[in-house]
Design an enzyme around this catalytic site. Sequence first.
Site, PDB file in Angstrom:
ATOM      1  N   ASN A  38       0.877  -1.178   0.000  1.00  0.00           N
ATOM      2  CA  ASN A  38       0.000   0.000   0.000  1.00  0.00           C
ATOM      3  C   ASN A  38       0.912   1.225   0.000  1.00  0.00           C
ATOM      4  O   ASN A  38       1.511   1.546   1.013  1.00  0.00           O
ATOM      5  CB  ASN A  38      -0.892  -0.037   1.246  1.00  0.00           C
ATOM      6  CG  ASN A  38      -1.685   1.243   1.429  1.00  0.00           C
ATOM      7  OD1 ASN A  38      -1.733   2.095   0.531  1.00  0.00           O
ATOM      8  ND2 ASN A  38      -2.314   1.382   2.595  1.00  0.00           N
ATOM      9  N   TRP A  39       0.975   1.880  -1.144  1.00  0.00           N
ATOM     10  CA  TRP A  39       1.919   2.996  -1.280  1.00  0.00           C
ATOM     11  C   TRP A  39       1.396   4.285  -0.658  1.00  0.00           C
ATOM     12  O   TRP A  39       2.109   5.289  -0.637  1.00  0.00           O
ATOM     13  CB  TRP A  39       2.253   3.221  -2.760  1.00  0.00           C
ATOM     14  CG  TRP A  39       3.068   2.130  -3.376  1.00  0.00           C
ATOM     15  CD1 TRP A  39       3.498   0.976  -2.781  1.00  0.00           C
ATOM     16  CD2 TRP A  39       3.566   2.082  -4.721  1.00  0.00           C
ATOM     17  NE1 TRP A  39       4.229   0.220  -3.665  1.00  0.00           N
ATOM     18  CE2 TRP A  39       4.287   0.884  -4.866  1.00  0.00           C
ATOM     19  CE3 TRP A  39       3.458   2.939  -5.809  1.00  0.00           C
ATOM     20  CZ2 TRP A  39       4.909   0.523  -6.054  1.00  0.00           C
ATOM     21  CZ3 TRP A  39       4.076   2.584  -7.009  1.00  0.00           C
ATOM     22  CH2 TRP A  39       4.789   1.379  -7.119  1.00  0.00           C
ATOM     23  N   LYS A  40       0.136   4.262  -0.239  1.00  0.00           N
ATOM     24  CA  LYS A  40      -0.479   5.466   0.366  1.00  0.00           C
ATOM     25  C   LYS A  40      -0.267   6.671  -0.557  1.00  0.00           C
ATOM     26  O   LYS A  40      -0.268   6.510  -1.779  1.00  0.00           O
ATOM     27  CB  LYS A  40       0.062   5.671   1.779  1.00  0.00           C
ATOM     28  CG  LYS A  40      -0.095   4.402   2.630  1.00  0.00           C
ATOM     29  CD  LYS A  40       0.101   4.586   4.105  1.00  0.00           C
ATOM     30  CE  LYS A  40      -0.104   3.255   4.824  1.00  0.00           C
ATOM     31  NZ  LYS A  40       0.040   3.370   6.274  1.00  0.00           N
ATOM     32  N   HIS A  90      -9.269   0.905   5.120  1.00  0.00           N
ATOM     33  CA  HIS A  90      -8.000   1.177   5.806  1.00  0.00           C
ATOM     34  C   HIS A  90      -8.249   2.101   6.991  1.00  0.00           C
ATOM     35  O   HIS A  90      -9.105   2.989   6.931  1.00  0.00           O
ATOM     36  CB  HIS A  90      -6.996   1.809   4.834  1.00  0.00           C
ATOM     37  CG  HIS A  90      -5.613   1.841   5.388  1.00  0.00           C
ATOM     38  ND1 HIS A  90      -5.207   2.789   6.291  1.00  0.00           N
ATOM     39  CD2 HIS A  90      -4.557   1.005   5.207  1.00  0.00           C
ATOM     40  CE1 HIS A  90      -3.948   2.541   6.635  1.00  0.00           C
ATOM     41  NE2 HIS A  90      -3.532   1.461   5.989  1.00  0.00           N
ATOM     42  N   GLU A 126      -6.735   4.561   8.017  1.00  0.00           N
ATOM     43  CA  GLU A 126      -6.611   5.994   7.694  1.00  0.00           C
ATOM     44  C   GLU A 126      -7.893   6.514   7.049  1.00  0.00           C
ATOM     45  O   GLU A 126      -8.286   7.661   7.275  1.00  0.00           O
ATOM     46  CB  GLU A 126      -5.368   6.206   6.807  1.00  0.00           C
ATOM     47  CG  GLU A 126      -4.091   6.028   7.618  1.00  0.00           C
ATOM     48  CD  GLU A 126      -2.893   5.495   6.850  1.00  0.00           C
ATOM     49  OE1 GLU A 126      -2.894   5.539   5.608  1.00  0.00           O
ATOM     50  OE2 GLU A 126      -1.954   5.006   7.511  1.00  0.00           O
ATOM     51  N   GLU A 176      -4.804  -4.919  10.665  1.00  0.00           N
ATOM     52  CA  GLU A 176      -3.788  -3.882  10.813  1.00  0.00           C
ATOM     53  C   GLU A 176      -4.025  -3.133  12.127  1.00  0.00           C
ATOM     54  O   GLU A 176      -4.833  -2.193  12.167  1.00  0.00           O
ATOM     55  CB  GLU A 176      -3.863  -2.893   9.648  1.00  0.00           C
ATOM     56  CG  GLU A 176      -3.599  -3.507   8.301  1.00  0.00           C
ATOM     57  CD  GLU A 176      -3.098  -2.474   7.295  1.00  0.00           C
ATOM     58  OE1 GLU A 176      -2.003  -2.685   6.750  1.00  0.00           O
ATOM     59  OE2 GLU A 176      -3.772  -1.450   7.107  1.00  0.00           O
ATOM     60  N   GLY A 185       2.977   2.440  10.681  1.00  0.00           N
ATOM     61  CA  GLY A 185       3.885   3.564  10.518  1.00  0.00           C
ATOM     62  C   GLY A 185       4.641   3.940  11.775  1.00  0.00           C
ATOM     63  O   GLY A 185       5.276   4.991  11.839  1.00  0.00           O
ATOM     64  N   SER A 211       4.011  -2.016  10.163  1.00  0.00           N
ATOM     65  CA  SER A 211       5.465  -2.061  10.334  1.00  0.00           C
ATOM     66  C   SER A 211       6.073  -3.413   9.947  1.00  0.00           C
ATOM     67  O   SER A 211       7.001  -3.898  10.596  1.00  0.00           O
ATOM     68  CB  SER A 211       5.860  -1.661  11.760  1.00  0.00           C
ATOM     69  OG  SER A 211       5.470  -0.313  12.035  1.00  0.00           O
ATOM     70  N   GLY A 260       3.054  -1.081   4.226  1.00  0.00           N
ATOM     71  CA  GLY A 260       3.065   0.342   3.902  1.00  0.00           C
ATOM     72  C   GLY A 260       4.462   0.790   3.535  1.00  0.00           C
ATOM     73  O   GLY A 260       4.959   0.553   2.429  1.00  0.00           O
ATOM     74  N   GLY A 261       5.128   1.440   4.474  1.00  0.00           N
ATOM     75  CA  GLY A 261       6.410   2.094   4.211  1.00  0.00           C
ATOM     76  C   GLY A 261       7.428   1.234   3.480  1.00  0.00           C
ATOM     77  O   GLY A 261       8.066   1.695   2.520  1.00  0.00           O
TER      78      GLY A 261
HETATM   79  P1  13P Z   1       3.402   0.497   7.573  1.00  0.00           P
HETATM   80  O1  13P Z   1       3.904  -0.785   6.951  1.00  0.00           O
HETATM   81  O2  13P Z   1       4.091   1.723   7.053  1.00  0.00           O
HETATM   82  O3  13P Z   1       3.354   0.412   9.063  1.00  0.00           O
HETATM   83  O4  13P Z   1       1.863   0.670   7.065  1.00  0.00           O
HETATM   84  C1  13P Z   1       0.990  -0.396   7.191  1.00  0.00           C
HETATM   85  C2  13P Z   1      -0.249  -0.065   6.456  1.00  0.00           C
HETATM   86  O5  13P Z   1      -1.007   0.804   6.845  1.00  0.00           O
HETATM   87  C3  13P Z   1      -0.523  -0.810   5.218  1.00  0.00           C
HETATM   88  O6  13P Z   1      -1.823  -0.610   4.766  1.00  0.00           O
END
Ligand code: 13P
Length: 255
Positions: free
Chosen positions: A11-13, A97, A99, A169, A175, A215, A236-237
Site C-alpha cells: 500500500n503505497w499510500k 484502511h 486511515e 492492521e 507507521g 510495520s 506500507g512504508g
Molecule cells: P506500515 O507498513 O508503514 O506500518 O503501514 C501499514 C499499512 O497501513 C498498510 O496498509
Amino acid sequence: MLVRKPLIAGNWKMFKVVGEAVATIEALKPLVADVGGVDIVVCPPFTALYAAGQALRGSAVELGAQNVYKEAKGAFTGEIAPQMLLDVGCAWAIIGHSERRKIFGETDALLSEKLRFAVDTGLKVMFCIGETLEERQGGQMNDVLSRQVGEGLAKLSASDFERVALAYEPVWAIGTGVTATPEQAEEAHAYVRDLVRRQFDATIAEGLRIQYGGSVKPDNAAQLIAKPNVDGFLVGGASLDARDFAAIVKAGAGG
Ligand code: 13P
C-alpha cells in the site's frame, strides 16, 4: 489441510508520482519474477494507476487501488467507481484502511456497502480491520474486531469470499515501527477467523486469507508468516522500496 496462498500487497499510500511509480515497478519486476506460490499486489495512488498497470503488463504482479466508491457513476465529486479501477487495470482495491476510517470518517456501514459493490463489480478486495492502542489497552480489542467484521462483512454471501481477503492492521503498529509480535498477530488472526466461522461457516473461515499489516519489514516478515493464521501482508512504508518489498514477498513465499 487447506493451504492458503500467501497474499503480499504493498500500500503505497500518498507517495510516488507517475515516474516514481513506474521506476519502482520496473525495479520490482525482476526481483520477484521467479517467486512462486504467492499472490503479489501493488497499490499506487490513483494518479499513477494507469501507468503502473501498463508497466505491470506481462508480470504476475497485480494492481490494486487504495480506495473505491460504492456507485458506478454519478455526481460524486472526487470519488472513483470500481468500473474505473478495472478499466485502468486494477484487479484489487483496499477498503476500510484505518486511515480512511479515522481521517476521512468512513463508517462500518459505508464500508460494508463499498465492499458489497466492489465485489459485485468484479474487483477483489483487501478489507482492513484493526484496533487502536486505546482500544487494546482498554480491553476492547475483541469487541472492535467483532464489530468491524460483523458489520463490514454483513452484506456478503458465501460465494463472495473468493474475492475477499481481510487485513488485520492494528492501528498502533501502522507507521510506528512497532510491529505486533508474531504471537499478538496470531492471536488476533485466530480470533478474526473464528468470528468469520461463526458469521458464515468453517469452510469460508478456513479458506479466507488474513493478511497482517503494521510495520512489516524484511527482517520481521519471516517470523510473522510462520504463524499458521498469518496468510500474507499489507505493507506500507517498506513497500515503497522495491528491494525491501521483494524481500518481504520472498519471506512471504517461504524464504
Ligand atoms: P506500515 O507498513 O508503514 O506500518 O503501514 C501499514 C499499512 O497501513 C498498510 O496498509
